[in-house]
Design an enzyme around this catalytic site. Sequence first.
Site, PDB file in Angstrom:
ATOM      1  N   SER A  26       0.877  -1.297  -0.012  1.00 52.29           N
ATOM      2  CA  SER A  26       0.001  -0.014  -0.026  1.00 52.29           C
ATOM      3  C   SER A  26       0.827   1.015  -0.185  1.00 52.29           C
ATOM      4  O   SER A  26       1.719   1.424   0.895  1.00 52.29           O
ATOM      5  CB  SER A  26      -0.965   0.161   1.160  1.00 52.29           C
ATOM      6  OG  SER A  26      -1.780  -0.844   1.113  1.00 52.29           O
ATOM      7  N   HIS A  57      -3.392  -0.536  -4.675  1.00 56.66           N
ATOM      8  CA  HIS A  57      -2.385  -1.503  -5.023  1.00 56.66           C
ATOM      9  C   HIS A  57      -2.469  -1.491  -6.756  1.00 56.66           C
ATOM     10  O   HIS A  57      -3.624  -1.871  -7.261  1.00 56.66           O
ATOM     11  CB  HIS A  57      -2.815  -2.760  -4.484  1.00 56.66           C
ATOM     12  CG  HIS A  57      -2.357  -3.000  -3.169  1.00 56.66           C
ATOM     13  ND1 HIS A  57      -1.266  -3.640  -2.909  1.00 56.66           N
ATOM     14  CD2 HIS A  57      -2.911  -2.357  -1.872  1.00 56.66           C
ATOM     15  CE1 HIS A  57      -1.251  -3.648  -1.579  1.00 56.66           C
ATOM     16  NE2 HIS A  57      -1.957  -2.997  -1.103  1.00 56.66           N
ATOM     17  N   HIS A  79      -3.509 -10.016  -0.353  1.00 60.21           N
ATOM     18  CA  HIS A  79      -3.686 -10.064   1.089  1.00 60.21           C
ATOM     19  C   HIS A  79      -4.707 -11.193   1.364  1.00 60.21           C
ATOM     20  O   HIS A  79      -5.551 -11.575   0.902  1.00 60.21           O
ATOM     21  CB  HIS A  79      -4.043  -8.954   1.634  1.00 60.21           C
ATOM     22  CG  HIS A  79      -3.394  -7.678   1.438  1.00 60.21           C
ATOM     23  ND1 HIS A  79      -3.617  -7.059   0.273  1.00 60.21           N
ATOM     24  CD2 HIS A  79      -2.612  -7.013   2.223  1.00 60.21           C
ATOM     25  CE1 HIS A  79      -2.728  -6.228   0.206  1.00 60.21           C
ATOM     26  NE2 HIS A  79      -2.089  -5.896   1.352  1.00 60.21           N
ATOM     27  N   TYR A  81      -6.555 -11.379   3.966  1.00 63.42           N
ATOM     28  CA  TYR A  81      -7.913 -10.588   3.952  1.00 63.42           C
ATOM     29  C   TYR A  81      -8.780 -10.810   2.733  1.00 63.42           C
ATOM     30  O   TYR A  81     -10.136 -10.718   2.735  1.00 63.42           O
ATOM     31  CB  TYR A  81      -7.816  -9.455   4.663  1.00 63.42           C
ATOM     32  CG  TYR A  81      -7.526  -8.275   4.008  1.00 63.42           C
ATOM     33  CD1 TYR A  81      -8.042  -7.512   2.953  1.00 63.42           C
ATOM     34  CD2 TYR A  81      -6.292  -7.732   4.311  1.00 63.42           C
ATOM     35  CE1 TYR A  81      -7.645  -6.786   2.166  1.00 63.42           C
ATOM     36  CE2 TYR A  81      -5.809  -6.565   3.806  1.00 63.42           C
ATOM     37  CZ  TYR A  81      -6.405  -6.136   2.730  1.00 63.42           C
ATOM     38  OH  TYR A  81      -6.011  -5.119   1.941  1.00 63.42           O
ATOM     39  N   GLU A  82      -8.094 -10.676   1.609  1.00 64.18           N
ATOM     40  CA  GLU A  82      -9.017 -10.789   0.490  1.00 64.18           C
ATOM     41  C   GLU A  82      -9.823 -12.044   0.448  1.00 64.18           C
ATOM     42  O   GLU A  82     -10.771 -12.083  -0.491  1.00 64.18           O
ATOM     43  CB  GLU A  82      -8.273 -10.395  -0.843  1.00 64.18           C
ATOM     44  CG  GLU A  82      -7.402  -9.221  -0.657  1.00 64.18           C
ATOM     45  CD  GLU A  82      -6.463  -9.103  -2.117  1.00 64.18           C
ATOM     46  OE1 GLU A  82      -6.992  -9.026  -3.078  1.00 64.18           O
ATOM     47  OE2 GLU A  82      -5.272  -8.808  -1.742  1.00 64.18           O
ATOM     48  N   ALA A 109       2.316  -0.817   4.412  1.00 66.33           N
ATOM     49  CA  ALA A 109       1.933   0.260   5.437  1.00 66.33           C
ATOM     50  C   ALA A 109       1.677  -0.071   6.538  1.00 66.33           C
ATOM     51  O   ALA A 109       1.054  -1.471   6.792  1.00 66.33           O
ATOM     52  CB  ALA A 109       0.753   1.071   4.705  1.00 66.33           C
ATOM     53  N   MET A 204      -0.963  -5.671   8.012  1.00 65.27           N
ATOM     54  CA  MET A 204      -2.110  -6.881   7.476  1.00 65.27           C
ATOM     55  C   MET A 204      -1.122  -7.721   6.253  1.00 65.27           C
ATOM     56  O   MET A 204      -1.792  -8.385   5.444  1.00 65.27           O
ATOM     57  CB  MET A 204      -3.353  -6.490   6.839  1.00 65.27           C
ATOM     58  CG  MET A 204      -4.391  -5.756   7.764  1.00 65.27           C
ATOM     59  SD  MET A 204      -5.609  -5.122   7.247  1.00 65.27           S
ATOM     60  CE  MET A 204      -6.031  -3.729   8.516  1.00 65.27           C
ATOM     61  N   SER A 205       0.111  -7.853   6.192  1.00 62.06           N
ATOM     62  CA  SER A 205       0.789  -8.295   5.341  1.00 62.06           C
ATOM     63  C   SER A 205       2.288  -8.866   5.394  1.00 62.06           C
ATOM     64  O   SER A 205       2.632  -8.814   6.886  1.00 62.06           O
ATOM     65  CB  SER A 205       0.777  -7.299   3.771  1.00 62.06           C
ATOM     66  OG  SER A 205       1.890  -6.210   4.136  1.00 62.06           O
ATOM     67  N   ASN A 228      -0.294   5.867  10.211  1.00 62.91           N
ATOM     68  CA  ASN A 228      -1.111   6.208  11.241  1.00 62.91           C
ATOM     69  C   ASN A 228      -0.712   5.723  12.787  1.00 62.91           C
ATOM     70  O   ASN A 228       0.044   4.745  12.679  1.00 62.91           O
ATOM     71  CB  ASN A 228      -2.682   5.542  10.940  1.00 62.91           C
ATOM     72  CG  ASN A 228      -2.730   4.108  10.774  1.00 62.91           C
ATOM     73  OD1 ASN A 228      -2.115   3.646   9.822  1.00 62.91           O
ATOM     74  ND2 ASN A 228      -3.105   3.313  11.960  1.00 62.91           N
ATOM     75  N   HIS A 240      -8.640   3.732   5.299  1.00 55.86           N
ATOM     76  CA  HIS A 240      -7.617   3.309   4.355  1.00 55.86           C
ATOM     77  C   HIS A 240      -7.145   4.597   3.723  1.00 55.86           C
ATOM     78  O   HIS A 240      -6.008   4.828   2.877  1.00 55.86           O
ATOM     79  CB  HIS A 240      -8.258   2.284   3.429  1.00 55.86           C
ATOM     80  CG  HIS A 240      -7.349   1.705   2.131  1.00 55.86           C
ATOM     81  ND1 HIS A 240      -6.411   1.242   2.875  1.00 55.86           N
ATOM     82  CD2 HIS A 240      -7.511   1.836   1.019  1.00 55.86           C
ATOM     83  CE1 HIS A 240      -5.565   0.571   1.716  1.00 55.86           C
ATOM     84  NE2 HIS A 240      -6.300   1.050   0.705  1.00 55.86           N
TER      85      HIS A 240
HETATM   86  N1  HPA Z   1      -3.279  -1.712  11.603  1.00 60.59           N
HETATM   87  C1  HPA Z   1      -3.399  -2.863  10.618  1.00 60.59           C
HETATM   88  N2  HPA Z   1      -2.915  -2.343   9.330  1.00 60.59           N
HETATM   89  C2  HPA Z   1      -2.543  -1.306   8.818  1.00 60.59           C
HETATM   90  C3  HPA Z   1      -2.495  -0.160   9.676  1.00 60.59           C
HETATM   91  C4  HPA Z   1      -3.085  -0.230  11.125  1.00 60.59           C
HETATM   92  O1  HPA Z   1      -3.344   0.529  11.919  1.00 60.59           O
HETATM   93  N3  HPA Z   1      -2.338   1.059   9.137  1.00 60.59           N
HETATM   94  C5  HPA Z   1      -1.719   0.685   7.832  1.00 60.59           C
HETATM   95  N4  HPA Z   1      -1.839  -0.593   7.729  1.00 60.59           N
END
Ligand code: HPA
Length: 265
Positions: A26, A57, A79, A81-82, A109, A204-205, A228, A240
């Site tokens: 990301s 992506h 990912h 989660y997809e 990210a 998440m990756s 973040n 996102h």
């Molecule tokens: N949590 C999980 N995945 C993320 C986050 C988060 O705060 N920020 C960017 N990807």
Amino acid sequence: MLEAVADALPTIFREVLPDCGLVLGSGWGDVLNPEAVLARVPYAELAGYGASTVEGHHGELLLMMLGGRRVVAFSGRRHYYEGCGLEQVVYPVELLRCLGVRTVLLTNAAGGLNPAFLPGDLMVVEDHLNLSGVNPLRGPHRPEWGPRFPDMTHVYDPQLAETLLRLGGERVRRGVYAFSVGPSYETPTEVRALRALGGDAVGMSTVPEAVLAHACGMRVAALSCITNLAAGLGGTPLSHEEVLAESAAAKPRMAALVRAFVCAI
Ligand code: HPA
């Protein structure tokens, strides 16, 4: 397993022995400014992979000259989660292995768990925390993927991590990446738990890819863009859009570090 896919790529992929593989997550997809793109293959043409379903992506495999090196880059990733299988999640690493790539840089990210981290910081991954129950090596043992019970003491090559830290300058941190399957962000309690367990950032990756790449003998480096503060630490709900906006602001530093790293290996 993906030898047939590797064989079906434009011949230049097998003519040059790539120096390095990149997986661009990301916000990292279009950070690079290569001297030349030697070949491009949309993911739709990669048998058994499929386009990423995530906004931000891209979906292209690129062979490029970057910083004077031959680089194979996956721009965008799948990912867990997809809802796809782990075969898709680790597909880039397996294809890089079939192409003879020995060094891989994984990017992502992530949310900051460490209170010293600020959005826009980059983090060199030194280790990970995987409490998800997801492991790409589950299933019948495949000898080409290394031992049945691979050691994970140094998943992320310490020398490559030092190289990234040396080249990165200020706003480059080091830390532990905690894997969260997603796609929901974490709860504040999960964030406190991951922090207490040693995590510095959560995302998440990357972890399934790193486990396979290390098990099968590649040198692995990983970089997170902290987009973040993790849930509950910043006071505002996560989105996102915020992740993409923060990584856009960090793009020049991300691009410079990836280029310098590729030059240095
Ligand atoms: N949590 C999980 N995945 C993320 C986050 C988060 O705060 N920020 C960017 N990807």
